[in-house]
Scaffold this active site. Sequence first.
Site, short mmCIF file in Angstrom:
data_model
loop_
_atom_site.label_atom_id
_atom_site.label_comp_id
_atom_site.label_asym_id
_atom_site.label_seq_id
_atom_site.Cartn_x
_atom_site.Cartn_y
_atom_site.Cartn_z
N LEU A 32 57.93 85.21 70.61
CA LEU A 32 57.88 84.58 69.28
C LEU A 32 56.43 84.24 68.92
O LEU A 32 55.81 83.39 69.56
CB LEU A 32 58.73 83.30 69.26
N ARG A 86 49.33 72.58 64.20
CA ARG A 86 48.66 71.56 65.03
C ARG A 86 47.32 72.05 65.58
O ARG A 86 46.52 71.28 66.08
CB ARG A 86 49.58 71.14 66.19
N ARG A 105 21.96 90.69 76.33
CA ARG A 105 22.89 90.85 75.20
C ARG A 105 23.56 92.23 75.27
O ARG A 105 23.17 93.07 76.08
CB ARG A 105 22.13 90.62 73.90
N SER A 140 0.24 90.68 79.30
CA SER A 140 0.91 89.54 78.67
C SER A 140 0.63 89.48 77.17
O SER A 140 -0.42 89.92 76.71
CB SER A 140 0.41 88.24 79.30
C1 UD1 Z 1 59.01 74.73 71.32
C2 UD1 Z 1 60.44 74.25 71.57
C3 UD1 Z 1 60.40 73.03 72.46
C4 UD1 Z 1 59.70 73.37 73.76
C5 UD1 Z 1 58.31 73.97 73.51
C6 UD1 Z 1 57.73 74.53 74.81
C7 UD1 Z 1 61.74 74.84 69.58
C8 UD1 Z 1 62.41 74.33 68.34
N1 UD1 Z 1 61.09 73.95 70.31
O1 UD1 Z 1 58.35 73.69 70.62
O2 UD1 Z 1 61.72 72.58 72.73
O3 UD1 Z 1 59.59 72.21 74.56
O4 UD1 Z 1 58.37 75.04 72.56
O5 UD1 Z 1 56.41 74.97 74.65
O6 UD1 Z 1 61.84 76.01 69.86
N2 UD1 Z 1 57.37 80.55 66.07
C9 UD1 Z 1 57.85 81.63 65.35
N3 UD1 Z 1 58.38 81.38 64.12
C10 UD1 Z 1 58.47 80.13 63.59
C11 UD1 Z 1 57.99 79.04 64.35
C12 UD1 Z 1 57.47 79.27 65.60
O7 UD1 Z 1 57.79 82.76 65.79
O8 UD1 Z 1 58.96 80.00 62.46
C13 UD1 Z 1 56.73 80.82 67.38
C14 UD1 Z 1 55.32 80.26 67.43
O9 UD1 Z 1 54.37 81.24 66.98
C15 UD1 Z 1 55.14 79.92 68.90
C16 UD1 Z 1 56.55 79.68 69.39
O10 UD1 Z 1 57.44 80.16 68.40
O11 UD1 Z 1 54.55 80.96 69.63
C17 UD1 Z 1 56.85 78.20 69.62
O12 UD1 Z 1 56.59 77.48 68.44
P1 UD1 Z 1 55.88 76.06 68.47
O13 UD1 Z 1 55.72 75.60 67.08
O14 UD1 Z 1 54.73 76.08 69.37
O15 UD1 Z 1 57.07 75.21 69.14
P2 UD1 Z 1 56.92 73.82 69.93
O16 UD1 Z 1 56.83 72.73 68.95
O17 UD1 Z 1 55.85 73.94 70.93
MG MG Z 2 54.39 75.33 71.29
#
Ligand code: UD1
Ligand code: MG
Length: 435
Positions: free
Chosen positions: A11, A18, A311, A381
């Site tokens: 995902l 944040r 570099r 130099s």
């Molecule tokens: C999520 C979990 C939480 C868990 C934590 C662990 C949910 C609702 N919560 O929270 O229980 O403890 O991960 O790290 O799943 N993403 C999408 N589509 C969206 C929203 C998010 O693909 O609409 C993806 C984000 O890009 C990310 C991942 O899902 O890679 C997790 O999303 P994030 O917002 O980080 O969830 P947490 O608040 O960390």
């Molecule tokens: Mg997360």
Amino acid sequence: MDKNKISIIILAAGKGSRMKSPKAKVLHAISGKPMLYYIIKSSRQISDDISVVIAHQKEVVRKEIENYFDDINYIIQDTNKFPGTGGAMKNVTPKNEKVLILNGDMPLITSDSLNVFLNTDAKVIMSIFNLKNPNGYGRVVIKNKEVQKIVEQKDASVDELNITTVNAGVYAFSKDIIDKYIPKLTNDNAQNEYYLTDIISLARKDKVSISPLLVDEENFKGVNSKEDLSDAEEIMQKRIKSTIMKNGVIMQLPSTIYIEESVTFEGECIIENGCRLTGNTLINNSHIKSGSVIEDSIVKNSDIGPLAHLRPASYVENSHIGNFVEVKKSSLKGVKAGHLSYIGDAQVEDGTNIGAGVITCNYDGIKKYKTIIGKNVFVGSDTQLIAPVTIEDDVIIAAGTTLTSDVIKKGSLAISRTKVKTIKDFYYKFFNIKK
Ligand code: UD1
Ligand code: MG
């Protein structure tokens, strides 16, 4: 485990608010590579069927992944209609009976830690770990050794907030669980999002058995903020340097050294404190002294620094590069450049000495030009080499020379001087001092 038996869904469609960054969260770099790269790399070791769900900055994310992997499926999430981690699964139709779902913000995940999910036939496996400070994670409500539900921080009651068992963010589901419960997810919660985590309570209501898999916190660390990013970077650096040292590199004060994942070493190498080695750098049988920075360069049988800067596209072999020397897109073979120089767009051959303060003037404000220096040349130099310029073998360039044309005769001296005038008692007159 047969690599074709499991589908992996990562995902990566979220905004990552944040992070407070214009860059998509999953593309933030750790040890020189985007977070998502590491997750896909570990996933590739256990499956050939990997899908990444994208939406926010989808083209940028996809292009970046394509730099490293060419066999990934992309699924677009409709984040307007179905926001949230559950929404991310709405358009997913897994190929295999077993499906592993990973958050895209867990760069420290290893293939070993994913393998554990494959060793059971349970229909639902979710991962947990215990934290003293569970802030930010979903809390896991467990009764009689069975997971009942996952409550997101924003939805949790005071009692639930005190739970220190958290959702690690990796799940294994059988395909029928996904087919049955994803359509049933709702957005009835504090964030008005479709939570993937609600599958747990839905399945539980149907008496599906859900036993939690206790996993190692480090590997499953989620990165949500820039502070999390730096914590993950520290762990990744430790891992990278530990592997490098095991393979025979000596490091003084490794905690002060930064080495990207892409850097390689051969033979006996010493890296002193405070060095930064990045990109496609190769270090072979060399000593990199304190405070040096090396980017996308090759160093063989040489000593560099302290406080030198190579570099991109520098090739240094059998050479000594001393303090405050900057080299860019140059090839130096058997060269000594001990102090305070800029060597850019140059080719310098065996036995040549570059004196202190020598500068290749390679740029006229519009274009870059080459400096070519032959064998056994002594560049005195404070010489300025106005490029394009070529110097034959066995030439001496006198200190302080501004070289504006080629030195084509082997064995010659090039010298430019302005005559020094000495004015008697000028000092006393100028400062009005009585002698
Ligand atoms: C999520 C979990 C939480 C868990 C934590 C662990 C949910 C609702 N919560 O929270 O229980 O403890 O991960 O790290 O799943 N993403 C999408 N589509 C969206 C929203 C998010 O693909 O609409 C993806 C984000 O890009 C990310 C991942 O899902 O890679 C997790 O999303 P994030 O917002 O980080 O969830 P947490 O608040 O960390
Ligand atoms: Mg997360």
